[in-house]
Write a protein that holds these residues in place. Structure first.
Motif, PDB file in Angstrom:
ATOM      1  N   SER A 140       0.821  -1.224   0.000  1.00 29.09           N
ATOM      2  CA  SER A 140       0.000   0.000   0.000  1.00 29.09           C
ATOM      3  C   SER A 140       0.852   1.270   0.000  1.00 29.09           C
ATOM      4  O   SER A 140       0.317   2.373   0.078  1.00 29.09           O
ATOM      5  CB  SER A 140      -0.957  -0.013   1.199  1.00 29.09           C
ATOM      6  OG  SER A 140      -0.205  -0.160   2.370  1.00 29.09           O
ATOM      7  N   ALA A 142       2.417   3.615  -2.093  1.00 27.14           N
ATOM      8  CA  ALA A 142       2.350   3.926  -3.527  1.00 27.14           C
ATOM      9  C   ALA A 142       3.706   4.306  -4.143  1.00 27.14           C
ATOM     10  O   ALA A 142       4.091   3.744  -5.171  1.00 27.14           O
ATOM     11  CB  ALA A 142       1.303   5.011  -3.774  1.00 27.14           C
ATOM     12  N   GLN A 145       5.820   1.173  -4.506  1.00 29.47           N
ATOM     13  CA  GLN A 145       5.313   0.297  -5.568  1.00 29.47           C
ATOM     14  C   GLN A 145       5.695   0.815  -6.944  1.00 29.47           C
ATOM     15  O   GLN A 145       6.096   0.060  -7.818  1.00 29.47           O
ATOM     16  CB  GLN A 145       3.781   0.184  -5.489  1.00 29.47           C
ATOM     17  CG  GLN A 145       3.282  -0.652  -4.339  1.00 29.47           C
ATOM     18  CD  GLN A 145       3.763  -2.092  -4.448  1.00 29.47           C
ATOM     19  OE1 GLN A 145       3.635  -2.730  -5.472  1.00 29.47           O
ATOM     20  NE2 GLN A 145       4.343  -2.590  -3.384  1.00 29.47           N
ATOM     21  N   SER A 365      -3.204  -0.235  -7.162  1.00 24.66           N
ATOM     22  CA  SER A 365      -4.460  -0.902  -6.793  1.00 24.66           C
ATOM     23  C   SER A 365      -4.554  -1.178  -5.304  1.00 24.66           C
ATOM     24  O   SER A 365      -5.626  -1.450  -4.777  1.00 24.66           O
ATOM     25  CB  SER A 365      -4.563  -2.267  -7.473  1.00 24.66           C
ATOM     26  OG  SER A 365      -4.538  -2.136  -8.840  1.00 24.66           O
ATOM     27  N   PHE A 366      -3.394  -1.185  -4.627  1.00 21.06           N
ATOM     28  CA  PHE A 366      -3.398  -1.548  -3.204  1.00 21.06           C
ATOM     29  C   PHE A 366      -3.327  -0.320  -2.311  1.00 21.06           C
ATOM     30  O   PHE A 366      -3.293  -0.434  -1.106  1.00 21.06           O
ATOM     31  CB  PHE A 366      -2.226  -2.496  -2.916  1.00 21.06           C
ATOM     32  CG  PHE A 366      -2.207  -3.686  -3.839  1.00 21.06           C
ATOM     33  CD1 PHE A 366      -2.997  -4.790  -3.564  1.00 21.06           C
ATOM     34  CD2 PHE A 366      -1.435  -3.683  -4.991  1.00 21.06           C
ATOM     35  CE1 PHE A 366      -3.008  -5.885  -4.418  1.00 21.06           C
ATOM     36  CE2 PHE A 366      -1.433  -4.773  -5.852  1.00 21.06           C
ATOM     37  CZ  PHE A 366      -2.227  -5.881  -5.561  1.00 21.06           C
ATOM     38  N   SER A 367      -3.231   0.854  -2.945  1.00 27.28           N
ATOM     39  CA  SER A 367      -3.255   2.086  -2.149  1.00 27.28           C
ATOM     40  C   SER A 367      -4.682   2.609  -2.222  1.00 27.28           C
ATOM     41  O   SER A 367      -5.488   2.110  -2.997  1.00 27.28           O
ATOM     42  CB  SER A 367      -2.306   3.114  -2.752  1.00 27.28           C
ATOM     43  OG  SER A 367      -1.016   2.560  -2.866  1.00 27.28           O
ATOM     44  N   ASP A 368      -4.936   3.637  -1.461  1.00 27.29           N
ATOM     45  CA  ASP A 368      -6.314   4.135  -1.445  1.00 27.29           C
ATOM     46  C   ASP A 368      -6.611   5.017  -2.635  1.00 27.29           C
ATOM     47  O   ASP A 368      -7.002   6.170  -2.482  1.00 27.29           O
ATOM     48  CB  ASP A 368      -6.547   4.928  -0.145  1.00 27.29           C
ATOM     49  CG  ASP A 368      -7.183   4.025   0.888  1.00 27.29           C
ATOM     50  OD1 ASP A 368      -7.748   2.996   0.470  1.00 27.29           O
ATOM     51  OD2 ASP A 368      -7.094   4.352   2.094  1.00 27.29           O
ATOM     52  N   SER A 373      -8.426   1.085  -6.781  1.00 28.42           N
ATOM     53  CA  SER A 373      -8.486   0.137  -5.661  1.00 28.42           C
ATOM     54  C   SER A 373      -9.909  -0.370  -5.431  1.00 28.42           C
ATOM     55  O   SER A 373     -10.116  -1.285  -4.635  1.00 28.42           O
ATOM     56  CB  SER A 373      -7.955   0.797  -4.387  1.00 28.42           C
ATOM     57  OG  SER A 373      -8.779   1.873  -4.030  1.00 28.42           O
ATOM     58  N   THR A 374     -10.872   0.203  -6.140  1.00 24.02           N
ATOM     59  CA  THR A 374     -12.257  -0.183  -5.854  1.00 24.02           C
ATOM     60  C   THR A 374     -12.969  -0.860  -7.028  1.00 24.02           C
ATOM     61  O   THR A 374     -14.040  -1.437  -6.856  1.00 24.02           O
ATOM     62  CB  THR A 374     -13.088   1.060  -5.466  1.00 24.02           C
ATOM     63  OG1 THR A 374     -12.896   2.036  -6.497  1.00 24.02           O
ATOM     64  CG2 THR A 374     -12.660   1.636  -4.128  1.00 24.02           C
ATOM     65  N   THR A 382     -11.496  -7.247  -6.449  1.00 21.19           N
ATOM     66  CA  THR A 382     -11.565  -5.814  -6.203  1.00 21.19           C
ATOM     67  C   THR A 382     -10.278  -5.154  -6.653  1.00 21.19           C
ATOM     68  O   THR A 382      -9.198  -5.636  -6.316  1.00 21.19           O
ATOM     69  CB  THR A 382     -11.773  -5.541  -4.693  1.00 21.19           C
ATOM     70  OG1 THR A 382     -12.792  -6.422  -4.246  1.00 21.19           O
ATOM     71  CG2 THR A 382     -12.173  -4.110  -4.425  1.00 21.19           C
ATOM     72  N   GLY A 383     -10.440  -4.068  -7.368  1.00 22.92           N
ATOM     73  CA  GLY A 383      -9.277  -3.281  -7.779  1.00 22.92           C
ATOM     74  C   GLY A 383      -8.753  -3.691  -9.145  1.00 22.92           C
ATOM     75  O   GLY A 383      -9.086  -4.749  -9.670  1.00 22.92           O
ATOM     76  N   TRP A 384      -7.949  -2.805  -9.709  1.00 18.87           N
ATOM     77  CA  TRP A 384      -7.434  -2.980 -11.069  1.00 18.87           C
ATOM     78  C   TRP A 384      -6.605  -4.257 -11.184  1.00 18.87           C
ATOM     79  O   TRP A 384      -6.748  -5.027 -12.133  1.00 18.87           O
ATOM     80  CB  TRP A 384      -6.586  -1.761 -11.445  1.00 18.87           C
ATOM     81  CG  TRP A 384      -6.101  -1.832 -12.844  1.00 18.87           C
ATOM     82  CD1 TRP A 384      -5.027  -2.536 -13.293  1.00 18.87           C
ATOM     83  CD2 TRP A 384      -6.699  -1.226 -13.988  1.00 18.87           C
ATOM     84  NE1 TRP A 384      -4.904  -2.404 -14.649  1.00 18.87           N
ATOM     85  CE2 TRP A 384      -5.913  -1.587 -15.102  1.00 18.87           C
ATOM     86  CE3 TRP A 384      -7.812  -0.389 -14.179  1.00 18.87           C
ATOM     87  CZ2 TRP A 384      -6.213  -1.166 -16.387  1.00 18.87           C
ATOM     88  CZ3 TRP A 384      -8.095   0.041 -15.466  1.00 18.87           C
ATOM     89  CH2 TRP A 384      -7.307  -0.351 -16.548  1.00 18.87           C
TER      90      TRP A 384
END
Ligand code: PFF
Length: 461
Positions: A140, A142, A145, A365-368, A373-374, A382-384
């Motif tokens: 998470s 960003a 990553q 995708s794992f950050s907000d 991410s949604t 869920t998420g890209w």
């Protein structure tokens, strides 16, 4: 200027490059996990049957289309099976593009764990560190990553930039022996652990009552992924093979090496897991769990020589990933070179940059980040990142694979395929008639079963 064709420097160079494409996160990350989920033994046996009955014939089919036409996926399928089949090639290029975009993110995690393990080896594993939390924090984060996946993308682009001989083949020749050596070291260490016997029994003792029907399809689906089939990677690599090389022998070697490595990786991981009280219950839940959450700690607490093997293991993951990402980028790049007449250096940078835009989406995708991410297209995903992975594994590879088997089995004549597979170099165990039966009937029916199951809602990723 486009590169000349037929330019692996030797048959060993090609076999190493193609084996490098096949051996990747699928062997080290996915296969051990799905073997675990499907209770070992019977699943492994079914997987071996799928590899032999479906994977091997399709590997031969892709290689022969490539070598016959000396073209990359789109041009090759057009020429071999008819103009409309170019669309299947295009589907493959799109699949390579999408797979590369998120595969790079996972490959980036191996860089993170490499750096972490070097630190732990130097100054000790921090007491009480929760590796699950560490994993959560790194995915998470960003900027981290983005940095790691950018690093990995640059490495991939740098290899493909130098072309088939000076880039891909050279790196495969250098890295694969290192990869094999690290695995042997780890295997020796793992076999000395108390859980080795239980691990081997779990993997090799079939108990069919523990295998669900969906496990059979999962084994089949994975045989595509692990052998880099269904999207034209092997067509592309096949287009650089010299005329005097036996495709049958090459396909057999690649498939055998990929399978052995997957099994060895699984024996190593399970030996560690079964050696630690309570670990068998903890593992599972997610694929990343085993590779990036359980193992890092165990290297420092349980594995003999773990302080050396820990960093080496994550180098192994990174090398295996790189020899796969370079084949994925080659699928996309060679399409642009062949079909749009763009020179290799420019084409590589263009394609690498375009893919990276989507890597950014996967990495975030794992950050907000809203949307990334949604995003929720498929149920339970869920998420890209998860969406892309699901789409490639469940939809793109099986449909691409099905189309390729039909193209080769039904739209190429017997003479066309026989002349590529059978010559004085063909090994005695190969029967063209048997191959043709498998590529026309067995493989399409088996792969169609996956497509039907997916259409009915089965989830393989
Ligand atoms: N075979 C690779 C693995 O097992 O990780 C994944 C892959 C690489 C699939 C390249 C397709 C491909 F073209």
């Amino acid at each position: 200027m486009t590169e000349q064709r037929g330019n692996w420097t030797s048959s060993a160079g090609f076999v190493l490059a193609a084996t490098g494409s096949a051996i990747g996160l699928g062997n080290l990350w996915k296969f051990p996990f799905i073997t675990w989920e499907n209770n070992g033994g019977a699943f492994v046996l079914v997987y071996l049957v799928c590899i032999a009955a479906v994977g091997l014939p399709i590997m031969m089919a892709e290689l022969l289309v490539g070598r016959k036409t000396q073209k990359s996926a789109v041009g090759a399928l057009k020429e071999a099976a008819g103009p409309a089949w170019g669309l299947v090639g295009l589907w493959g290029v799109l699949c390579g593009f999408t797979l590369l975009s998120y595969y790079t993110v996972i490959a980036g995690w191996s860089l993170f764990y490499f750096v972490q393990t070097i630190g732990w080896t130097a100054s000790g594993f921090p007491a009480g560190l929760a590796t699950g939390d560490l994993f959560g924090e790194q995915v998470s984060n960003a900027p981290l990553q983005l940095m790691m996946s950018l690093g990995f993308s640059i490495a991939t682009v740098s290899v493909v930039y130098f072309g088939v001989q000076r880039g891909i083949e050279r790196i495969a020749r250098l890295f694969l022996p290192i990869l094999f050596a690290i695995l042997v070291l780890m295997l020796v260490s793992a076999l000395g652990m108390s859980g080795a016997g239980e691990a081997i029994a779990f993997i090799f003792r079939p108990s069919f009552s523990e295998l669900e029907p969906v496990g059979v399809l999962e084994a089949l689906g994975h045989s595509f992924f692990t052998l880099s089939l269904g999207m034209g990677a092997m067509i592309t690599y096949g287009s650089y093979i010299a005329r005097n090389q036996s495709l049958v022998k090459a396909a057999g070697t690649i498939v055998l090496l990929d399978t052995v490595i997957a099994l060895v990786a699984t024996v190593i991981m399970f030996s560690v897991i079964f050696s630690v009280a309570g670990m068998a219950e903890q593992v599972g839940g997610s694929t990343v769990g085993m590779l990036f959450i359980s193992l890092p700690e165990l290297f420092y607490t349980e594995v003999p020589f773990g302080i050396i093997l820990g960093p080496l293991f994550y180098v192994l993951v990174a090398l295996a990933a790189l020899t796969s990402t370079m084949s994925l980028l080659e699928v996309v790049t060679s399409y642009v070179i062949d079909e749009h007449g763009i020179e290799r250096h420019k084409a590589t940078v263009m394609c690498g940059s375009a893919v990276f835009v989507f890597t950014i989406f996967a990495a975030l995708s794992f950050s907000d980040v809203p949307f990334l991410s949604t995003l929720a297209v498929f149920e339970g995903k869920t998420g890209w990142f998860e969406t892309a992975d699901h789409f490639v594994s469940n939809w793109m590879l099986p449909t691409g694979g099905l189309a390729i088997t039909i193209a080769v089995g039904w739209f190429m004549t017997r003479e066309q395929s026989e002349s590529e597979l059978v010559d004085e170099t063909t090994p005695g165990w190969f029967s063209y008639g048997v191959w043709r039966f498998f590529i026309r009937y067995v493989a399409p029916v088996a792969v169609a079963a996956i497509v039907i199951a997916v259409l009915r809602g089965t989830d393989f990723s």
